[in-house]
Motif scaffolding. Sequence first.
Motif, PDB file in Angstrom:
ATOM      1  N   UNK A  42      61.860  30.186  22.896  1.00 36.01           N
ATOM      2  CA  UNK A  42      62.657  28.982  22.685  1.00 36.01           C
ATOM      3  C   UNK A  42      61.789  27.740  22.738  1.00 36.01           C
ATOM      4  N   UNK A  43      60.789  27.745  23.623  1.00 40.23           N
ATOM      5  CA  UNK A  43      59.893  26.603  23.738  1.00 40.23           C
ATOM      6  C   UNK A  43      59.057  26.439  22.480  1.00 40.23           C
ATOM      7  N   UNK A  44      58.904  27.526  21.727  1.00 37.57           N
ATOM      8  CA  UNK A  44      58.132  27.485  20.486  1.00 37.57           C
ATOM      9  C   UNK A  44      59.034  27.311  19.258  1.00 37.57           C
ATOM     10  N   UNK A  45      60.304  27.064  19.471  1.00 43.51           N
ATOM     11  CA  UNK A  45      61.216  26.878  18.351  1.00 43.51           C
ATOM     12  C   UNK A  45      61.867  28.152  17.887  1.00 43.51           C
ATOM     13  N   UNK A  46      62.236  29.024  18.836  1.00 39.24           N
ATOM     14  CA  UNK A  46      62.874  30.295  18.506  1.00 39.24           C
ATOM     15  C   UNK A  46      64.170  30.051  17.744  1.00 39.24           C
ATOM     16  N   UNK A  47      64.297  30.550  16.494  1.00 36.24           N
ATOM     17  CA  UNK A  47      65.521  30.312  15.723  1.00 36.24           C
ATOM     18  C   UNK A  47      66.692  31.128  16.262  1.00 36.24           C
ATOM     19  N   UNK A  48      67.863  30.477  16.322  1.00 41.18           N
ATOM     20  CA  UNK A  48      69.102  31.138  16.759  1.00 41.18           C
ATOM     21  C   UNK A  48      68.990  31.718  18.172  1.00 41.18           C
ATOM     22  N   UNK A  49      68.171  31.116  19.020  1.00 42.99           N
ATOM     23  CA  UNK A  49      67.982  31.672  20.360  1.00 42.99           C
ATOM     24  C   UNK A  49      69.274  31.665  21.163  1.00 42.99           C
ATOM     25  N   UNK A  50      70.189  30.714  20.868  1.00 44.27           N
ATOM     26  CA  UNK A  50      71.458  30.675  21.602  1.00 44.27           C
ATOM     27  C   UNK A  50      72.283  31.931  21.331  1.00 44.27           C
ATOM     28  N   UNK A  51      72.231  32.442  20.096  1.00 39.82           N
ATOM     29  CA  UNK A  51      72.972  33.660  19.779  1.00 39.82           C
ATOM     30  C   UNK A  51      72.345  34.880  20.448  1.00 39.82           C
ATOM     31  N   UNK A  52      71.029  34.916  20.491  1.00 45.68           N
ATOM     32  CA  UNK A  52      70.350  36.021  21.161  1.00 45.68           C
ATOM     33  C   UNK A  52      70.675  36.009  22.654  1.00 45.68           C
ATOM     34  N   UNK A  53      70.707  34.834  23.241  1.00 44.01           N
ATOM     35  CA  UNK A  53      71.064  34.721  24.655  1.00 44.01           C
ATOM     36  C   UNK A  53      72.477  35.238  24.908  1.00 44.01           C
ATOM     37  N   UNK A  54      73.377  34.960  23.992  1.00 46.17           N
ATOM     38  CA  UNK A  54      74.753  35.415  24.162  1.00 46.17           C
ATOM     39  C   UNK A  54      74.825  36.936  24.088  1.00 46.17           C
ATOM     40  N   UNK A  55      74.064  37.539  23.196  1.00 45.02           N
ATOM     41  CA  UNK A  55      74.027  39.005  23.130  1.00 45.02           C
ATOM     42  C   UNK A  55      73.502  39.591  24.444  1.00 45.02           C
ATOM     43  N   UNK A  56      72.463  38.965  24.975  1.00 41.82           N
ATOM     44  CA  UNK A  56      71.899  39.468  26.228  1.00 41.82           C
ATOM     45  C   UNK A  56      72.899  39.307  27.376  1.00 41.82           C
ATOM     46  N   UNK A 102      87.181  51.832  14.515  1.00 43.86           N
ATOM     47  CA  UNK A 102      87.542  51.794  15.936  1.00 43.86           C
ATOM     48  C   UNK A 102      87.240  53.087  16.685  1.00 43.86           C
ATOM     49  N   UNK A 103      87.081  54.177  15.974  1.00 43.72           N
ATOM     50  CA  UNK A 103      86.786  55.450  16.642  1.00 43.72           C
ATOM     51  C   UNK A 103      85.291  55.729  16.720  1.00 43.72           C
ATOM     52  N   UNK A 104      84.473  54.716  16.405  1.00 37.73           N
ATOM     53  CA  UNK A 104      83.022  54.875  16.422  1.00 37.73           C
ATOM     54  C   UNK A 104      82.394  53.875  17.397  1.00 37.73           C
ATOM     55  N   UNK A 105      81.240  54.219  17.961  1.00 42.50           N
ATOM     56  CA  UNK A 105      80.573  53.329  18.922  1.00 42.50           C
ATOM     57  C   UNK A 105      79.779  52.225  18.219  1.00 42.50           C
ATOM     58  N   UNK A 106      80.499  51.288  17.631  1.00 43.32           N
ATOM     59  CA  UNK A 106      79.876  50.226  16.840  1.00 43.32           C
ATOM     60  C   UNK A 106      79.273  49.154  17.747  1.00 43.32           C
ATOM     61  N   UNK A 107      78.056  48.737  17.420  1.00 40.39           N
ATOM     62  CA  UNK A 107      77.406  47.604  18.078  1.00 40.39           C
ATOM     63  C   UNK A 107      77.076  46.602  16.968  1.00 40.39           C
ATOM     64  N   UNK A 108      77.659  45.420  17.030  1.00 44.08           N
ATOM     65  CA  UNK A 108      77.455  44.411  15.962  1.00 44.08           C
ATOM     66  C   UNK A 108      76.547  43.302  16.492  1.00 44.08           C
ATOM     67  N   UNK A 109      75.427  43.116  15.804  1.00 43.80           N
ATOM     68  CA  UNK A 109      74.452  42.123  16.229  1.00 43.80           C
ATOM     69  C   UNK A 109      73.956  41.307  15.027  1.00 43.80           C
ATOM     70  N   UNK A 110      74.882  40.579  14.408  1.00 43.52           N
ATOM     71  CA  UNK A 110      74.509  39.679  13.321  1.00 43.52           C
ATOM     72  C   UNK A 110      74.031  38.356  13.884  1.00 43.52           C
ATOM     73  N   UNK A 111      72.967  37.816  13.315  1.00 42.48           N
ATOM     74  CA  UNK A 111      72.344  36.606  13.838  1.00 42.48           C
ATOM     75  C   UNK A 111      72.386  35.492  12.801  1.00 42.48           C
ATOM     76  N   UNK A 112      73.232  34.488  13.059  1.00 41.00           N
ATOM     77  CA  UNK A 112      73.266  33.266  12.274  1.00 41.00           C
ATOM     78  C   UNK A 112      72.992  33.451  10.802  1.00 41.00           C
ATOM     79  N   UNK A 113      72.124  32.635  10.274  1.00 39.93           N
ATOM     80  CA  UNK A 113      71.690  32.755   8.890  1.00 39.93           C
ATOM     81  C   UNK A 113      70.276  33.273   8.826  1.00 39.93           C
TER      82      UNK A 113
END
Length: 219
Positions: free
Chosen positions: A20-34, A66-77
């Motif tokens: 983030x200090x180096x300008x990590x793009x979409x870091x807020x979304x990654x933080x939310x996933x974590x 819904x009957x599958x173990x889906x993990x959705x991790x789409x990141x911004x643009x």
Amino acid sequence: MKLRLLIFFVLTATALTSRAQQGFPFDNEIREFKHQDSLKFPPKNGILFIGSSSIRKWTDLEQRFSNKPIIRRGVGGCTLEQLVDYYTPYILFPYHPKKVFIYAGENDIAAGKSGAFVAAQFEKLWTMLASKLPKTDVYFMAVKPSPSRAKYFDEVKTANTRIKAFLNGKANGHYIDVATVILNPATMQPDSSLFESDLLHLNKTGYDKWQAVLQPYVK
């Protein structure tokens, strides 16, 4: 097990702060996933969807399968290049998925990159996956032709053609044509009725088309 998870989250938080200090793009979304993972970490051998806003905005993806173990991790643009350079340690490798579906590359092309560049980035991602997750099945979802980005259609076609050829014959590699299904059969141009008003993102009916194509693979 708890100690390993604690160490993982501490190391991830430290890495994210540095990025983030180096300008990590979409870091807020990654933080939310974590944060989500810290509350309830998805089980291994799930079915992971990663990529750009076409995955992020597919908000009923989990309900559609819904009957599958889906993990959705789409990141911004995000771009496919960013997926390779930044995000795999956070939204891919920790989950040890049985299958990973990838939708990315459209934003690279819109930013001026060539279809050949996108294909090369995918090959990099493939190499990383083959090294770290050799038993994971990899599904590349074809770059869609969005009406608002008509001037890039030739590069989109190049990217799709090269990636399809690259995956041909690979036992755990799959190219899924989610591009043709959103074309108007009469004109063979993208059907604007399947898109939101921005003519970039799919609407519910557009995602219905994608679901029908993906159904045999999400099993």
